[in-house]
Scaffold this motif. Structure first.
Motif, short mmCIF file in Angstrom:
data_model
loop_
_atom_site.label_atom_id
_atom_site.label_comp_id
_atom_site.label_asym_id
_atom_site.label_seq_id
_atom_site.Cartn_x
_atom_site.Cartn_y
_atom_site.Cartn_z
N ASN A 240 37.92 54.60 21.70
CA ASN A 240 37.47 53.85 23.15
C ASN A 240 38.56 53.68 23.89
OD1 ASN A 240 35.09 52.12 24.04
ND2 ASN A 240 36.60 50.27 23.89
N LYS A 241 39.29 55.02 24.16
CA LYS A 241 40.36 54.80 24.81
C LYS A 241 39.79 55.37 26.47
CE LYS A 241 44.36 57.04 23.61
NZ LYS A 241 45.08 58.17 22.96
N MET A 242 38.77 56.08 26.33
CA MET A 242 38.24 56.84 27.41
C MET A 242 37.01 56.05 27.89
SD MET A 242 40.84 58.88 28.27
CE MET A 242 40.08 59.59 29.67
N GLN A 243 36.87 56.09 29.08
CA GLN A 243 35.27 55.66 29.55
C GLN A 243 34.90 56.56 30.91
OE1 GLN A 243 34.67 52.21 32.01
NE2 GLN A 243 36.85 51.95 32.41
N TYR A 244 33.86 57.01 30.93
CA TYR A 244 33.32 57.90 31.68
C TYR A 244 32.40 57.44 32.93
CZ TYR A 244 35.01 61.21 28.26
OH TYR A 244 35.85 61.62 27.10
N ARG A 245 32.61 57.89 34.23
CA ARG A 245 32.05 57.41 35.32
C ARG A 245 31.59 58.46 36.27
NH1 ARG A 245 36.35 52.41 37.18
NH2 ARG A 245 36.07 51.16 35.20
N LYS A 246 30.55 58.33 36.70
CA LYS A 246 29.74 59.41 37.54
C LYS A 246 30.61 59.05 39.10
CE LYS A 246 25.69 58.51 38.62
NZ LYS A 246 24.32 58.34 38.55
N HIS A 247 30.99 60.23 39.62
CA HIS A 247 31.35 60.00 40.86
C HIS A 247 30.15 59.88 41.76
CE1 HIS A 247 33.37 61.47 44.69
NE2 HIS A 247 34.50 61.43 44.18
N PRO A 248 30.45 58.89 42.87
CA PRO A 248 29.14 58.57 43.45
C PRO A 248 28.89 59.66 44.79
CG PRO A 248 31.48 57.53 44.20
CD PRO A 248 31.76 58.23 43.14
N GLU A 249 29.52 60.56 44.92
CA GLU A 249 29.29 61.72 45.87
C GLU A 249 28.82 62.73 45.41
OE1 GLU A 249 32.03 62.56 49.08
OE2 GLU A 249 32.52 60.45 49.12
N ASN A 250 29.64 63.18 44.42
CA ASN A 250 29.28 64.56 43.77
C ASN A 250 28.34 64.55 42.17
OD1 ASN A 250 31.32 64.22 41.87
ND2 ASN A 250 32.81 65.49 42.97
N GLY A 251 28.57 63.40 41.96
CA GLY A 251 27.87 63.05 40.42
C GLY A 251 28.50 63.66 39.37
N LYS A 252 29.77 64.28 39.35
CA LYS A 252 30.43 64.75 38.33
C LYS A 252 30.64 63.34 37.34
CE LYS A 252 32.11 69.19 40.44
NZ LYS A 252 33.32 69.91 40.62
N ARG A 253 31.02 63.79 36.19
CA ARG A 253 31.29 62.90 35.05
C ARG A 253 33.01 62.75 35.00
NH1 ARG A 253 31.00 63.25 29.22
NH2 ARG A 253 30.34 61.03 28.40
N LEU A 254 33.46 61.69 35.35
CA LEU A 254 34.79 61.69 35.31
C LEU A 254 35.27 60.84 34.04
CD1 LEU A 254 35.60 61.38 39.09
CD2 LEU A 254 35.61 63.41 37.94
N SER A 255 36.65 61.14 33.36
CA SER A 255 37.23 60.43 32.47
C SER A 255 38.23 59.49 32.94
CB SER A 255 37.74 61.21 31.33
OG SER A 255 38.85 61.96 31.77
N ILE A 256 38.08 58.16 32.59
CA ILE A 256 38.98 57.44 33.10
C ILE A 256 39.56 56.59 31.81
CG2 ILE A 256 39.21 55.16 34.57
CD1 ILE A 256 37.08 56.09 36.14
#
Length: 539
Positions: A240-256
C-alpha cells in the motif's frame, strides 16, 4: 442511415468480447434498418480513459470526415467509464450532428450521460476497492503481493477453504546467501559499485538474469525501492506504498507515493533472511548516504556563493581529518594537534624526538617525545561518560538542537504550503495551465521546493550529528582499550588512527612548582564529540 459500430473489451474480465459486442450491434442495426459503414474496436484496453485508444481515435477522425451518420455501441460503458470522457465524446458527436445509440439504452441523451456515466465511474472505483481489499486479504492469509522476488520461490498452496493462496513463498537458500552477503558488505561501508563488481566477477546472476548494477541494490530514495530496502528480507511485508492516479490531460496512469502512515505492514517472520540488527544498520546507512547524495545533487542549483564557500571549507576540513588516518608511516597520536598553552602556537618536531614551540624563550621548548606522550595519554584518558553527557546536555547544544528542530518544523510546513499552492493552480486551471506565465510560476515553485528540501536535509543532518550517542559505556570502553594499546606501543596505528579522529586539540601548559623555579608541564585535550558519535556508528 449509415452508422459506425464501436466495441471495446477491457483487461478486466468482461462477460463479452469485442466480437460478441459487434455481433449484437449488427443485429441491432439490422432490426432498425441501419447500414454498417465501418467498425471500430479496441481489444484489451481499459475504459478508464479515452486517450491513447487507437480504435476510438480512428472513429473520431472518420466522424470528422463524414463517413457515417451515427454511432452504435453495445453500452455506454464501452465508450468510456470516465464521466468527463463520456460527456466530451457525446458533445463532439452532437456538434457533428451524429446521434449515439446503444443496444441497452437506445438513443443516448443528456440524462443517460449524467446517470450512466456516474454509475460507470462508481463501478471503476468499486473495482479498485475490491482489488485493494483482495490484496490485503491475500497478505493476511500468508501471501506476498507482487511478482517474483529475489531470494524466494513461489509456492502453490491452498487455504482452509481450498482456495489458492496467491503470492505464497519460501526462501531460496542459494539466493538468500547472496542477499546476506550484500547486506553485510553494505553495513561494513563498501561502495555499491564494488559490491556489484564482486558479484559480477563471481558470475552470480542478478535478479533479472544479467549484470548487477547499483540501482538494483539501492533503488529509489524517494520511492523507497531496491533490494537493500526490501522489508520482506527482515520478515515484514510492506505494501500500500503506491497509489495510481490518472493524469487529467493524457489519461496515463501515474504512480504516487502514499504517506508513510497509510502503508500496511504484516509480519511474516518465517520469510526473514536478514536479522533485525543488520537490517536496521543498513537502513540507517541508506538514509545517510541518500541524504548526502541528494544534497550534492541539489546544491549547485540552489546554493548561494557564500554557502558554496562554506561548503568548500568544511570539505577541506573533513579531507584533512581523513589525511590524519594513514598507513604510510607510524604517526604519533598528537602529531599536528599539539599546541602551546601560552602562545597558542603549534608545537612541532625539531630534531630526534624533540618538540618545541616556535616562540623563542618559551618554556615549551625542547620537550622530549617520552615526556609528551605521557602527558598526552593522561589527557586523553580524561574522556568518560560524564564528559560526553556534559557536552551533549550543555546549553549550547540544547539551543542548537532546538533551533534545528524549529527549522525542520517550519520547513516541513513551508514545503506543504508550496505543494498545496501548486495543486490549487493545477486544479483551478487544468488543461489551461500552459501559458508562459504559468510555466514560469511552476519553475519558480519547483526551485523553492528544491531549496526547501536542501535546507531540510541540512537541518536534519545537523540534528542527527548533535544527538547524544547511544551505548556510552561501549564508547568509553573502546576508548580505554585503544589507550591500553598505546601504553604498550605509543605508535600502534590500530589505536593511533581512531584516536586522532576524535581529538581536536592538545594543549601543553606550563606552571611553576611552589616557590621554586622548576616548571611542571600539564596537558589538556579538546575532543571532537561529533566524531565520537561517528566513530560509534562505524565501530
Amino acid at each position: 442511415m449509415h452508422v459506425a459500430i464501436y466495441a471495446r473489451h477491457s483487461t478486466d474480465k468482461q462477460e463479452t468480447s469485442t466480437q460478441d459486442q459487434i455481433r449484437r450491434c449488427r443485429e441491432y442495426c439490422s432490426v432498425r434498418g441501419y447500414q454498417v459503414a465501418d467498425v471500430f474496436f479496441d481489444e484489451g484496453i481499459s475504459g478508464s480513459h479515452i486517450a491513447n485508444r487507437p480504435g476510438i481515435g480512428a472513429l473520431l477522425v472518420a466522424a470528422l470526415n463524414g463517413r457515417f451518420e451515427g454511432v452504435v455501441a453495445e453500452d455506454l460503458s464501452r465508450i468510456s467509464r470516465d464521466q468527463a470522457d463520456t460527456a466530451n465524446f457525446f458533445k463532439k458527436m452532437m456538434f457533428l450532428g451524429l446521434p449515439v445509440e446503444t443496444v441497452t439504452d437506445g438513443v443516448i441523451n443528456e440524462l443517460h450521460i449524467g446517470l450512466k456515466s456516474t454509475m460507470n465511474a462508481l463501478y471503476l472505483k468499486d473495482l479498485s476497492d475490491k482489488t485493494h481489499r483482495g490484496v490485503i486479504a491475500a497478505v493476511l492469509r500468508g501471501g506476498v503481493p507482487g511478482g517474483q522476488l529475489y531470494g524466494y520461490d513461489l509456492v502453490h498452496a491452498l487455504d482452509e477453504f481450498g482456495e489458492p493462496i496467491r503470492g505464497k513463498r519460501k526462501i531460496n537458500d542459494e539466493q538468500a546467501t547472496v542477499i546476506r552477503e550484500i547486506f553485510e558488505y553494505y553495513a561494513e561501508g563498501r561502495k555499491l559499485k564494488h559490491i556489484c563488481d564482486d558479484l559480477n566477477r563471481r558470475g552470480i546472476d542478478s535478479p533479472k538474469g544479467g549484470k548487477w548494477a547499483p540501482s538494483s541494490l539501492v533503488g529509489s530514495f524517494v520511492r523507497q525501492t531496491g533490494m537493500l530496502r526490501q522489508t520482506l528480507y527482515n520478515g515484514v511485508v510492506t505494501f500500500n506504498k503506491m497509489q495510481y492516479r490518472k493524469h487529467p490531460e493524457n489519461g496515463k496512469r501515474l504512480s504516487i507515493m502514499r504517506p508513510e502512515k497509510e502503508w500496511i505492514t504484516v509480519p511474516i517472520p518465517e520469510l526473514a533472511i536478514i536479522d533485525d540488527e543488520t537490517f536496521a544498520k543498513v537502513q540507517k546507512a541508506l538514509d545517510e548516504r541518500s541524504s548526502k547524495h541528494l544534497q550534492r545533487k541539489m546544491m549547485p542549483t540552489v546554493m548561494t556563493e557564500e554557502e558554496k564557500r562554506e561548503t568548500s571549507i568544511r570539505r577541506s576540513r573533513e579531507w584533512r581529518r581523513k589525511q590524519a588516518v594513514t598507513k604510510k608511516r607510524a604517526n604519533a597520536v598528537f602529531g599536528g594537534k599539539l599546541y602551546c598553552g601560552e602562545h597558542d602556537q603549534k608545537i612541532t618536531a625539531t630534531y630526534a624526538k624533540h618538540y618545541s614551540c616556535p616562540v623563542k624563550g618559551c618554556a615549551n621548548r625542547n620537550l622530549h617525545y617520552d615526556e609528551i606522550i605521557k602527558l598526552v595519554l593522561g589527557a586523553i584518558a580524561d574522556l568518560d561518560e560524564a564528559k560526553i553527557i556534559e557536552h551533549f546536555e550543555s546549553d549550547e547544544i540544547q539551543q542548537f538542537r532546538a533551533y534545528h528542530t524549529r527549522e525542520i518544523e517550519r520547513l516541513n510546513q513551508h514545503l506543504e504550503d508550496l505543494r498545496a499552492s501548486i495543486n490549487k493552480v493545477v486544479d483551478a486551471l487544468g488543461p489551461d495551465a500552459r501559458s508562459a506565465e504559468i510555466r514560469a510560476f511552476f519553475d519558480d515553485k519547483a526551485e523553492q521546493i528544491q531549496r526547501t528540501k536542501l535546507d531540510l536535509a541540512h537541518h536534519k543532518q545537523a540534528l542527527a550529528d548533535s544527538a547524544p550517542p547511544k551505548k556510552l559505556h561501549a564508547i568509553v570502553e573502546r576508548h580505554q582499550n585503544l589507550l591500553a594499546k598505546l601504553a604498550v606501543w605509543s605508535r600502534d596505528s590500530s589505536a593511533v588512527n581512531p584516536l586522532r579522529q576524535v581529538i581536536l586539540k592538545l594543549t601543553i601548559a606550563t606552571n611553576k612548582v611552589g616557590n621554586n623555579s622548576d616548571l611542571q608541564h600539564t596537558c589538556s585535550a579538546d575532543f571532537d564529540f561529533p566524531a565520537i558519535v561517528t566513530s560509534q556508528k562505524n565501530g
